[in-house]
Each structure stands twice: as structure tokens, then as C-alpha cells.
Design an enzyme around this catalytic site. Sequence first.
Site, PDB file in Angstrom:
ATOM      1  N   ASP A 183      30.796-117.818 -77.840  1.00  0.00           N
ATOM      2  CA  ASP A 183      30.823-119.012 -78.196  1.00  0.00           C
ATOM      3  C   ASP A 183      30.443-118.956 -79.795  1.00  0.00           C
ATOM      4  OD1 ASP A 183      31.446-122.053 -77.505  1.00  0.00           O
ATOM      5  OD2 ASP A 183      29.458-122.172 -78.159  1.00  0.00           O
ATOM      6  N   GLU A 214      34.968-116.558 -80.367  1.00  0.00           N
ATOM      7  CA  GLU A 214      35.334-117.783 -81.175  1.00  0.00           C
ATOM      8  C   GLU A 214      35.150-117.259 -82.747  1.00  0.00           C
ATOM      9  OE1 GLU A 214      35.509-121.954 -79.236  1.00  0.00           O
ATOM     10  OE2 GLU A 214      33.617-121.309 -79.619  1.00  0.00           O
TER      11      GLU A 214
END
Length: 651
Positions: free
Chosen positions: A333, A362
Site C-alpha cells: 500500500d 501502489e
Amino acid sequence: MARKTQPDFDAPAFERTFFYDGPLGADWAPERTVFRVWSPTATAMELRLYRTGHRAEKPVVKPMAPGRGGVWEVEVSGNLDGKYYTYAPVLPGRPATETADPYARATGANGQRAMVLDLGRTQPRGWDKDCRPAFGNPTDAVIYELHVRDATMHPRSGAKNKGRFLGLAERGTRGPGGVKTGLDHLVELGVTHVHLLPVADYATIDELKPRANQYNWGYDPQNYNVPEGSYATNARDGAARVREFKTLVQSMHKAGLRVVMDVVYNHTYHAGDSCFSRLVPGYYYRMKPDGAFSNGSGCGNETASERAMFTRYMIDSLVYWATEYHIDGFRFDLMGLHDLETMNLIRAALDEIDPSILLYGEGWTGGDSPLPEARRAVKVNAAQLDRIGVFSDDMRDGVKGAVWDAVRPGFVNGGEGYEDTVKFGVAAACRHGSVRYSKVHYSRRPWAKEPHHCVNYASAHDNHTLWDKLALANARDSEADRIRMQKLALGVVLTSQGIAFLHAGSEFLRTKHGEENSYKSPDRINWMDWGRKAEHKSVFTYVKGLVALRRAHPAFRLPAAKQIRDALAFLPVPGPSVIAFVLDGRSVRDPAGRLVVIYNARREAVEVDLPRGRWHVLANANRAGAKPAGKPLEKTARVAPLSLLVLAAKA
Ligand code: CA
């Protein structure tokens, strides 16, 4: 703030003196347990032992002794398996505090106390024979992003342990119309990897109220090495969550699926009150000059991956999940908040366990960070990452319209000028002579060095589901046309180079009823409504066919950028909103030899000239599969409105 008493954590002298590479946490043995915790700024430390994980009780207190490198240590004799514990540091200028162990392997309910655990008694039957399903190149991955609770919470999921690790581990579950649900559904769809939204302990669900219908995605991390208690049948017994998550991994492995964990090391739910802050205030986080927490995550704080003991922490944690739980991959993340060097150290550490462990994340941040752009593991720096992928927001927004403008369409649903953005995705964001980079939405240059750097997708848990996006951007189109658009969007993702990624339920038109950020929305918004699978069986069958097509044809999964440049040639098309290409799969022994793929995003049929030869139909508007069907085509192909065509030179 008591900053005067805090050393300069960025000074090389600090890390030279206080880097500690020995064991940390509770080292259990039947006759004694050794506790070790790192806190170079504490002036004293005590261990507090409890009988329960959460009840008020008077602890047994053991003073800890300082050791080398800022570590505190105590050995306690006897068999402590099942005992709970905390640390209580004395820090100059700070009030007394108590905290769970950042190295806790289990905790009591709500993660306030760590647990001493004999991990040997948490193994499900047959665990010693558990192994990772066979897997080749990273580009062979077809990832399916799923939330544990969503999978089985629907009243008609057919699962007994609804919303739990064990629910998703169940086999033979059936839903409305007899459709396969839960784990059986994933096997039926044919994906290679199941990517679970955060399953490590998170903060905002009260684990003592299992019947309260609380919901959270889980991006509010609390204890990084402990499974979340609300997914266990009993959050009060710290061993249950460990055993039950292992049972889920084992069940997936038996079914031939690999398991990816979504990991959220970039921030902690609590800032000043996290276990890190309670043990070494200021060390684990990036701070502003005024002493406030920097907020590159948009969640109130950001961790400092570049600090040696947090680099070590991330590596230790990932290695632990990969070894103790046999986890096959990690999705980071807000990976852009981690530094490139740490990410590559993580790759190297996991390679020692198994180089086939999949890593991606990400490639952006959630706000500004003091970490210089050049050091961030962001999309534009992806080429500096060693076998770590990043999500292509270029493809995500190019194929069906931007996430930040709900009504804006993309390539498949009426947007104009997205051809080069989609071609950019087809080439997995690698350099290719036929992509006009000045026309690509977002990226002006290829950012992937190799195709495994690029994770192609149309939608994920964030933002609207693909079906809800089409409802907003294409409100005037018929449902039949929106179904065609959805099938085409997933067809683009599944015939593009790179790593393919599907949001759970997109294969049967999942809706969150217009909710965009559903991170704490009720189950009825988030759950997998298995009635929709029965209702839209033909869409499911089509997407299943596309997955089978991709998995049967290595030409869609070329492992190297040079192979893509050699094998992929775009073909002339009759006008805008049409893309056609030929893929020469002979270098990877594709059974089709060569493949032609055509995307027609126009509302009328188009004709595209084919390369010489007879072409067998693998996929068209109505069906898709690994094997051809129907009459072969020659010279020209007529492609139905809003559809894709995939052709094979060899039947
Ligand atoms: Ca929790």
C-alpha cells in the site's frame, strides 16, 4: 514534545551505535522464554506478564536489562505458551506507558497485549506438506483482489463461517442457482493469485463484539505480524487467528491458488500511541521540522522505511509471513512512501526464500513526503525496482475513464483519444516504437523496464466498481451496451502484456450501489452478492474464458520487454476507437503460433484487414476460451460493436 531529549536519528553515528541485528520479540521454548525489545532511548524497561489478552488484571512484572545496540532483555523460566505480555519503557520527559510488542506473533483481542505462542501448536493438519502451487514468470500472474469478509458475508454465500478466514477456506459452497461461491468460485474463474485486502491486525474493529456487523477494509494497521482478530472464530484466544489464517492459506494452496497479502507498512493507525512511538518516540516516522508527524499517507503519519531499524522491521515482517504462513506475494500500500533501496532489499530477502514470491505495489503516495522523489518507490522510478511491479493508473483510467471524474469515459465507453493510452498498456508500459507517448494520458514516457513492472487493471477496491463507473459515465447507454463495455474492458486487461489484475466481482458486474470509498460501508454495500453471478452467468463465463485464453497462450505474458518489442506489432485500423495488433508467440512456443487481437470500442461493427493466412476465433463478442470455435477467418475480420476479437494462426 520532549525533543530535547531525543537524539538525531538521522546521524550516521546513531545507526552505527544502535543498529541491532539480533533476535527480537518473545523467543519461546518449553522451559523458558526470552523477551527482547529495541529501545535505545529508554532509561529502563519492564516486562509485564498477564493471564488474559484484554481483561483488567494485575500483571507479573519483570525488570529488563539493557544489552548491546539499544536492546532490552529478560529471560523468564517456565512454559509461557499462551501468556500475554506488554513492555513498559521509561523514557526521559515522557509519561509512563505500556505497549504491545512490535514483534508480537499473536495478541489478545484488539491487539493491546502481545502473546507468547508455541507456533508449533498452530499448524493445521498436513501443514508440513503445504507447498506453493507451481508458478513461472511474474507476468504469468492473473491476480484477483478480494476482501476476506466480502467473499462469504452474503446470506446466500453458502459458507458456514461467514466473514471469517475459515469461510473463505471452505470448499463446495454454493449460492443462488447453484453457482459456485467463495474459494470454489476463484478456482472456477481460473486466476493464479488471490490478493487479500489487509489481513494483518488492524485497529478500528472491536474484536470483542463479533456480532456487531462492523466493517473495514483494514488499512488501519496495528500489529504487523498478527492476523486480524475479527476474521477469527475467537479473537480472545490469540492462537485461533494464527491457526485459522494458516488454514485459509493451506486451503488455497490445495486448490492451486497462490496467496498475496496486501501490506500497509507506510503508516500506522495510531501515531503517537503506536507501539513504535511508545518504544522509541520519533524514530519510526518521518517528522516535520516543527516535530509534527509528516503525512505522506493521508492517514496522519508516514513511516520511515529508510531508517535502519524500520528497514529491518519490514524485512523481518515479510520474511515471517512468507515462511511461517507460506505467503506467496505482497502488495504494498502506498509503496511510493517506501524508499527504493529498502524495496530492493526486501526483494533480495524474499528471493532467499523463493524468487517466485510476487511483489507489487501502489507507485504513488497519499500526500507530500520529505522523502525525495528520486528515492521513492513510485511509478516513474519503477525501472529501478528489482522485479517489483506497480499499478498502471494509465491503463486503469485510459480503458474506462478517470477515477477522479465519475462521468468521464475512457476507451471502451465512448471516450476519444485513448488509443495510445491503451496501446501503452498493451505493451506493459515498456518502450515500444508504435506508441505515441505525447498522446498517452498521464505518462509521457515508458516507465517499465520489463513487463513485470506493470500491473494492468481496470478497477480495484478503491473508487467505483467498473460496473458502477459505467453506470455513471454511460447513464444513457443500454444495460446490454454497458455489459459489452465491461467485457471489452476486462478483455483489454487480459490480452495486454504485464501482470493482469482483476477486482473481485468484476466478472459478474459487481456493484457497490454507487458508493465510491466503501472502506467502512456496511456489508450490503461491500459483499460479493452471489445472486449477481447467477443473474449474469454469461458475463462470468465470458471472463472465465478470457482468463483461460490468457493462461493458455504465453504470447500474452511475454517475460521480457525486448520480446514484446520483437513480437508485438500494431495493425492498421479503419478509424478511431479501434486497436488491432498481431503477437508473434513463436519465441515462447505459443500453441497459436501467432495471434491477432482487435478491440472495437465503436458502436458499430468495423472491418479490419488481417495478415495473410487462416485465422481461428478464440474470442469474439459472445464467447472466449483457450480453444478456437466457429469458422476461421481470412483477409478481413468483422468485429462486432463494443467487443474484442482474438484470433489464432494455428487451431
Ligand atoms: Ca484488530
